[in-house]
Motif scaffolding. Structure first.
Motif, PDB file in Angstrom:
ATOM      1  N   UNK A 165       0.810  -1.218   0.000  1.00 27.35           N
ATOM      2  CA  UNK A 165       0.000   0.000   0.000  1.00 27.35           C
ATOM      3  C   UNK A 165       0.845   1.271   0.000  1.00 27.35           C
ATOM      4  N   UNK A 166       2.117   1.170   0.402  1.00 24.98           N
ATOM      5  CA  UNK A 166       2.965   2.367   0.432  1.00 24.98           C
ATOM      6  C   UNK A 166       3.158   2.979  -0.956  1.00 24.98           C
ATOM      7  N   UNK A 167       3.538   2.192  -1.968  1.00 25.65           N
ATOM      8  CA  UNK A 167       3.632   2.789  -3.311  1.00 25.65           C
ATOM      9  C   UNK A 167       2.306   3.344  -3.799  1.00 25.65           C
ATOM     10  N   UNK A 168       1.203   2.642  -3.492  1.00 23.14           N
ATOM     11  CA  UNK A 168      -0.101   3.137  -3.913  1.00 23.14           C
ATOM     12  C   UNK A 168      -0.436   4.461  -3.237  1.00 23.14           C
ATOM     13  N   UNK A 169      -0.062   4.583  -1.976  1.00 21.67           N
ATOM     14  CA  UNK A 169      -0.323   5.839  -1.265  1.00 21.67           C
ATOM     15  C   UNK A 169       0.471   6.989  -1.878  1.00 21.67           C
ATOM     16  N   UNK A 170       1.717   6.742  -2.194  1.00 19.61           N
ATOM     17  CA  UNK A 170       2.535   7.795  -2.820  1.00 19.61           C
ATOM     18  C   UNK A 170       1.963   8.187  -4.182  1.00 19.61           C
ATOM     19  N   UNK A 171       1.505   7.190  -4.922  1.00 21.09           N
ATOM     20  CA  UNK A 171       0.866   7.486  -6.208  1.00 21.09           C
ATOM     21  C   UNK A 171      -0.406   8.305  -6.018  1.00 21.09           C
ATOM     22  N   UNK A 172      -1.192   7.968  -4.985  1.00 22.16           N
ATOM     23  CA  UNK A 172      -2.416   8.721  -4.717  1.00 22.16           C
ATOM     24  C   UNK A 172      -2.103  10.170  -4.367  1.00 22.16           C
ATOM     25  N   UNK A 173      -1.061  10.398  -3.573  1.00 21.27           N
ATOM     26  CA  UNK A 173      -0.661  11.761  -3.216  1.00 21.27           C
ATOM     27  C   UNK A 173      -0.218  12.532  -4.453  1.00 21.27           C
ATOM     28  N   UNK A 174       0.597  11.889  -5.289  1.00 23.24           N
ATOM     29  CA  UNK A 174       1.071  12.551  -6.506  1.00 23.24           C
ATOM     30  C   UNK A 174      -0.091  12.830  -7.458  1.00 23.24           C
ATOM     31  N   UNK A 175      -1.042  11.906  -7.514  1.00 19.47           N
ATOM     32  CA  UNK A 175      -2.196  12.102  -8.402  1.00 19.47           C
ATOM     33  C   UNK A 175      -3.047  13.277  -7.946  1.00 19.47           C
ATOM     34  N   UNK A 176      -3.233  13.428  -6.643  1.00 17.00           N
ATOM     35  CA  UNK A 176      -3.990  14.571  -6.122  1.00 17.00           C
ATOM     36  C   UNK A 176      -3.332  15.892  -6.523  1.00 17.00           C
TER      37      UNK A 176
END
Length: 662
Positions: A165-176
């Motif tokens: 979930x850590x890479x997914x969280x970073x991707x979610x932050x960057x996407x926002x």
């Protein structure tokens, strides 16, 4: 049937009702959504990507002149690939926000249980600003759905210790952040969570996530590298301005939760009328703000007390919700550009999740059950009142002329575009010409809107305040601006099709239509030049018309009649200059102004540009002349006149004599 089974059924019914309510408020008459310049500009970029295959490396320029990131353009390319209609795209935004209500329920259910989940979802579903900011094509309207994904991955990564979930969280932050600059606080928030939960983190997947998130910004960086880092220079200039620390962000967060400042939508001139037409239960809305802003510090204190022995799951979730709610408010407390309320849609639905948590947990205290029931009753009453408020607000702005607040609903523009399209087919016409305030779609609202409604169809815009064009081929005119000299002049040649008027709200204004059979107009009072004068950009001056008396102290109207010989390739604007010269060649008066947007020049057009020129009272009677030329604007570089061989000759033409009477 057991108690758990009955509770599960009741919960399912409540959730279904909440989702239906959320869908109704967000999708009801979705064609009545606002469609302003921002919506048109964003749509233009998405349409070009979806329909023409133009990959968006960046998004449209923001209000700060910085190019936005391309995330919103990429998202909107999805509905625009299905249909070029902005209604479909707006419905796509609304549907994502309905799903956000479901996401709010599911996340809160996992964190704090069914009562908290139902409470949070209900408050989020009916919150006026949450509804308002889910019915428009705008970057910030994508925040809530993806902020929930961001929070969910944070829970899995930092609390449940799911390495993937850590890479997914970073991707979610960057996407926002790719959606809008206002999401930058989420980067700081992730850094804060990494610090808080550092003992639970495997740093290798975190590093992978940072790299993957950074890749989302590669298109933006490549664009800037090819354009001399234009956004970096603008950002440096912007950050060099004096910073302000104030309570703007706190106030914006408060009104986002409590439905404050709805006068911004109704307009200050109609707000008293709106308030008088609805039950005044607005005092209840403040309860949600008090509970949300009270729950956030309670969550922080509870987390601080458990810090040494480790946070339980409920406290960790409350900490995530509280910091999610507070970070944007604290981050933007210091700012170099004014804080706009819509920047703070990023906090949604965190405050409502906190309210749900507070109401759910309060029953654990002595006499807490009665307090919980009282709060639930008040919150349900507040939700009912907010539902009434939203429905009343929607009906009011859709039917009242609220131009100082809610702009003309999209449905009127669609109806007018359909009328123009039908008239073009029935009467014969090669294009639709929009008569509006301004002609540049990158600046003015109606030309930008027409660019979406007629995407892929022949159309152009004319600034009817200063210009009028008569094309060689038949055309239909759609007038969107107040009646002006230019439209009155048009009506002298071809009467308005009065029966086709599209009346706007309350009949205060109407969109008007005309049909031009094609050809050059027979302009009364037209004075042709002995020989047309050609400029290097393709403009060809045919003559002029003079209206009014030429006397000291008077004002006369000077109209230039010209034709474009081609459509310029250069992306510039051209202005005319008109200098009134006395017998000694001294300039005593002048009037400059735009000609017509070069991108809309067509060979065979006849264009009229008019200028009001005031003669000074002290001017002496005599024989005068007019010096006429063109220049690039805003560079103020004169465009040369060319001779018969196409070579530059002069920079202006002298027209006269013009007799100024005593």
């Amino acid at each position: 049937m057991g108690i758990n089974r009955r509770l599960a059924i009741l919960e399912g019914v409540a959730l279904g009702a909440i989702l239906l309510l959320a869908a109704y408020l967000r999708l009801n008459h979705i064609d009545h959504a606002e469609f302003l310049w921002d919506q048109a500009e964003i749509s233009k970029w998405a349409l070009r990507m979806a329909r023409l295959g133009e990959i968006a490396w960046v998004g449209p320029p923001s209000s700060t002149s910085l190019h936005s990131f391309p995330g919103t353009t990429w998202l909107l390319a999805i509905p625009y690939a299905l249909s070029p209609s902005p209604v479909v795209a707006t419905a796509f935004v609304a549907l994502l926000n309905v799903l956000a209500v479901l996401g709010c329920y599911l996340l809160t259910r996992r964190w704090f249980g069914r009562l908290a989940a139902v409470t949070a979802a209900l408050l989020f579903a009916v919150a006026p600003w949450a509804v308002i900011y889910s019915r428009k094509i705008w970057q910030v309207e994508f925040f809530a759905p993806f902020a929930l994904l961001y929070a969910c991955t944070a829970w899995l990564a930092f609390v449940r210790r799911r390495r993937w979930a850590l890479p997914l969280h970073c991707l979610a932050a960057a996407w926002l952040v790719n959606i809008h600059f206002a999401a930058v606080p989420f980067v700081a928030l992730t850094a804060l969570w990494v610090l808080m939960f550092r003992r639970r983190i495997d740093w290798r997947p975190l590093l992978l996530g940072v790299v993957l998130g950074g890749l989302l910004f590669v298109p933006y960086l490549l664009f800037n590298a090819r354009h001399d880092w234009v956004d970096l220079h603008l950002l440096r200039q912007m950050m060099g301005r004096p910073a302000v620390i104030d309570g703007e962000s706190l106030w914006a967060g408060w009104i986002m939760v409590t439905a404050g400042e709805l006068r911004l939508l109704v307009g200050p001139d109609r707000y008293a009328e709106f308030v008088a037409s609805t039950p005044n239960l607005r005092g209840l809305f403040a309860l949600e703000g008090v509970l949300a802003f009270g729950a956030a510090p309670l969550a922080l204190v509870r987390a601080a007390r458990q810090a040494r022995r480790g946070l339980d799951d409920e406290t960790a979730a409350a900490l995530l919700a509280a910091t999610w709610f507070l970070m944007p408010i604290l981050f933007f407390a210091r700012h170099v550009v004014p804080n706009a309320p819509h920047y703070f849609t990023s906090i949604l639905p965190a405050p409502f999740i906190l309210v749900g948590w507070l109401v759910s947990s309060i029953a654990r205290r002595p006499t807490g059950r009665w307090l919980q029931l009282a709060l639930l009753a008040l919150l349900v009453l507040s939700a009912v009142a907010q539902t009434w408020e939203v429905v009343a607000l929607q009906r009011f702005v859709w039917s009242h002329d609220t131009l100082l607040g809610y702009d003309t609903p999209l449905s009127y523009d669609i109806r007018a575009a359909q009328t123009a399209r039908r008239l073009r087919a029935e009467l014969g016409g090669e294009e639709v010409i929009l008569l509006a305030e301004g002609d540049e779609p990158r600046i003015y609202e109606m030309p930008a809107t027409a660019g979406i409604l007629f995407f892929g169809e022949p159309h152009r815009a004319v600034d009817i305040r200063t210009a009028l064009v008569f094309p060689a081929a038949p055309a239909v005119y759609w007038s969107t601006y107040d009646m002006t000299y230019g439209e009155t002049l048009l009506a002298d040649f071809t009467p308005e099709l009065v029966a086709e008027r599209v009346w706007l709200r309350e009949g205060a204004r109407a969109y008007r239509f005309y049909h031009w059979p094609g050809g050059a107009p027979d302009l009364p009072g037209f004075q042709p030049l002995a020989e047309p004068v050609a400029w290097a950009n393709g403009a060809r001056l045919l003559g002029y018309r003079l209206e009014g008396e030429l006397r000291p102290g008077s004002t006369f109207r000077w109209t230039l009649v010209w034709q474009p010989e081609r459509t310029p390739d250069e992306d510039v604007n051209y202005h005319w200059f008109n200098h009134l010269l006395d017998e000694n060649g001294e300039m005593i008066a002048q009037a400059d102004g735009p000609g017509m947007l070069p991108a809309f020049w067509r060979s065979g057009d006849t264009v009229l540009n008019w200028f009001d020129i005031a003669i000074p009272p002290e001017a002496a009677p005599g024989t005068y002349a007019m010096r006429v030329g063109m220049y690039v604007y805003p560079a103020i570089e004169n465009v040369p006149i060319i001779d018969g061989a196409g070579q530059p000759a002069e920079e202006w033409v002298r027209i006269g004599p013009l007799a100024v009477a005593p």
